[in-house]
Design a protein around this motif. Sequence first.
Motif, short mmCIF file in Angstrom:
data_model
loop_
_atom_site.label_atom_id
_atom_site.label_comp_id
_atom_site.label_asym_id
_atom_site.label_seq_id
_atom_site.Cartn_x
_atom_site.Cartn_y
_atom_site.Cartn_z
N THR A 50 0.84 -1.19 0.00
CA THR A 50 0.00 0.00 0.00
C THR A 50 0.88 1.24 0.00
O THR A 50 1.99 1.23 0.51
CB THR A 50 -0.93 0.04 1.23
N ARG A 51 0.31 2.31 -0.57
CA ARG A 51 1.01 3.58 -0.58
C ARG A 51 1.00 4.18 0.82
O ARG A 51 0.40 3.65 1.76
CB ARG A 51 0.35 4.54 -1.58
N SER A 52 1.62 5.32 0.95
CA SER A 52 1.68 6.00 2.24
C SER A 52 0.39 6.80 2.47
O SER A 52 0.15 7.82 1.84
CB SER A 52 2.89 6.94 2.28
N PHE A 53 -0.47 6.27 3.33
CA PHE A 53 -1.68 7.01 3.73
C PHE A 53 -1.99 6.65 5.17
O PHE A 53 -1.21 5.97 5.83
CB PHE A 53 -2.87 6.71 2.79
N GLY A 54 -3.10 7.10 5.70
CA GLY A 54 -3.44 6.86 7.10
C GLY A 54 -3.73 5.39 7.37
O GLY A 54 -3.20 4.51 6.69
N ASP A 55 -4.58 5.15 8.35
CA ASP A 55 -4.89 3.77 8.71
C ASP A 55 -5.61 3.03 7.59
O ASP A 55 -5.48 1.81 7.45
CB ASP A 55 -5.75 3.73 9.98
N LYS A 56 -6.39 3.77 6.79
CA LYS A 56 -7.13 3.13 5.71
C LYS A 56 -7.46 4.14 4.62
O LYS A 56 -7.38 5.36 4.82
CB LYS A 56 -8.43 2.52 6.24
N LYS A 57 -7.83 3.60 3.47
CA LYS A 57 -8.23 4.43 2.34
C LYS A 57 -9.27 3.66 1.55
O LYS A 57 -9.26 2.43 1.53
CB LYS A 57 -7.01 4.75 1.47
N TYR A 58 -10.17 4.39 0.91
CA TYR A 58 -11.22 3.73 0.14
C TYR A 58 -10.86 3.74 -1.35
O TYR A 58 -10.48 4.77 -1.90
CB TYR A 58 -12.57 4.39 0.37
N PHE A 59 -11.01 2.56 -1.94
CA PHE A 59 -10.75 2.40 -3.37
C PHE A 59 -12.09 2.27 -4.09
O PHE A 59 -12.91 1.42 -3.73
CB PHE A 59 -9.88 1.17 -3.61
N TYR A 60 -12.32 3.11 -5.10
CA TYR A 60 -13.60 3.14 -5.81
C TYR A 60 -13.46 2.53 -7.20
O TYR A 60 -12.60 2.93 -7.99
CB TYR A 60 -14.10 4.58 -5.93
N ILE A 61 -14.33 1.56 -7.50
CA ILE A 61 -14.38 0.95 -8.82
C ILE A 61 -15.75 1.26 -9.41
O ILE A 61 -16.77 0.72 -8.99
CB ILE A 61 -14.19 -0.58 -8.74
N PRO A 62 -15.82 2.17 -10.38
CA PRO A 62 -17.11 2.55 -10.98
C PRO A 62 -17.79 1.38 -11.69
O PRO A 62 -17.14 0.44 -12.15
CB PRO A 62 -16.73 3.66 -11.97
N THR A 63 -19.11 1.46 -11.77
CA THR A 63 -19.89 0.45 -12.47
C THR A 63 -19.44 0.37 -13.94
O THR A 63 -19.22 1.38 -14.59
CB THR A 63 -21.38 0.81 -12.42
N GLY A 64 -19.30 -0.86 -14.43
CA GLY A 64 -18.89 -1.08 -15.81
C GLY A 64 -17.38 -1.13 -16.01
O GLY A 64 -16.91 -1.29 -17.14
N SER A 65 -16.62 -1.03 -14.93
CA SER A 65 -15.16 -1.04 -15.05
C SER A 65 -14.63 -2.41 -15.49
O SER A 65 -15.16 -3.45 -15.11
CB SER A 65 -14.52 -0.67 -13.71
N LYS A 66 -13.59 -2.39 -16.29
CA LYS A 66 -12.85 -3.59 -16.68
C LYS A 66 -11.56 -3.66 -15.84
O LYS A 66 -11.23 -2.74 -15.10
CB LYS A 66 -12.51 -3.54 -18.17
N TYR A 67 -10.83 -4.77 -16.01
CA TYR A 67 -9.62 -4.95 -15.22
C TYR A 67 -8.60 -3.85 -15.49
O TYR A 67 -7.93 -3.37 -14.56
CB TYR A 67 -9.01 -6.32 -15.51
#
Length: 349
Positions: free
Chosen positions: A40-57
């Motif tokens: 993981t990159r340098s951030f706080g205790d946690k971070k939210y990762f968003y994957i929009p609808t219809g996303s491919k790999y």
Amino acid sequence: MKQKTKKNNSPWVRRIAVIAACLLAGALVAGGYLLMGPNTRSFGDKKYFYIPTGSKYADVLQGLKDQEIVSSPATFNLVARQLDYPDRVKAGRYEIKKGMGNLEIVRILRSGRQSPVKLVINKLRLKEDFIRLVSSQLEADSTALRAIMDDGVYLRQFGLDTQTVMCAVMPNTYEFYWNTTAGKVFEKLEESYARFWTDQRKAKAAALGLTPAEVVTLASIVEEETNRHDEKPNIASVYLNRLKQGMRLGADPTVKYAMKNFALKRIWGAYLEYDSPYNTYRYAGLPPGPICTPSVKSIEAVLEPADTKYLYFCAKADGSGYHAFAETFKEHLENARTYQKELNARGIK
């Protein structure tokens, strides 16, 4: 006779073999660490990762870079392909904790195990306020949500229309998955609204000669009149008494709503003539819909108003936030003069 092959047991050869074995072991450990260790990159205790609808790999890989989630997209890619994640992409909002490795990240994304969003609704006034709030926290399309709230035919099934639709938006904390559609968002709010209106509450509304939507509309005026819960039943009684007598409600907050100017400190005479069905100085009865999303306390104040003969009230001059109530217009004028004198003294326009 065959000559035996002489083994090379020189210290130098043995030393080379040991070094080579150590290097190989080290390379394996390092490779394993890169693949399975923290990524993981340098951030706080946690971070939210968003994957929009219809996303491919490919969109996921780009998102990991753009949203600064992983340190090494290359090692993530190696693990993801080993676990067949490219064919199992699921949209959503995922909680990535600091120090997670590729294996754990891939498993969360592949499982679709989202972290829900808590949508907190407090007092809102306009449809635009609600749409802006939802679209700022969820993927739900703002255009689709507006279309739903402006569709009278669709709303009819809920006993609402384009003016009363905000009745269903009750202040509360709601839990949604980030990629919930606009339609599902509204349906969940409406279901909560329907549960609120128990048979007992409906009976109380009927006893007042009001529908649930009309109760919420009147409660929205009460909500805008005071923050003091203990005097809301008195304010509700004033407006209910006026309705019974056929008087216009004459509620200042409805003028602010009609003019869409919520910063007004004083309602001057010219404002009372503003032409809008929401201006209860010009038009009799309740406005077409609520002027804000009232709290449960305000709704309950309308359903269980104080038993009074009050027809008037105005703010007290002591700055307490409370109101002076009156049964007669003469008494009300005295209260109003005292209050206006205080406003003038404080230079409030």
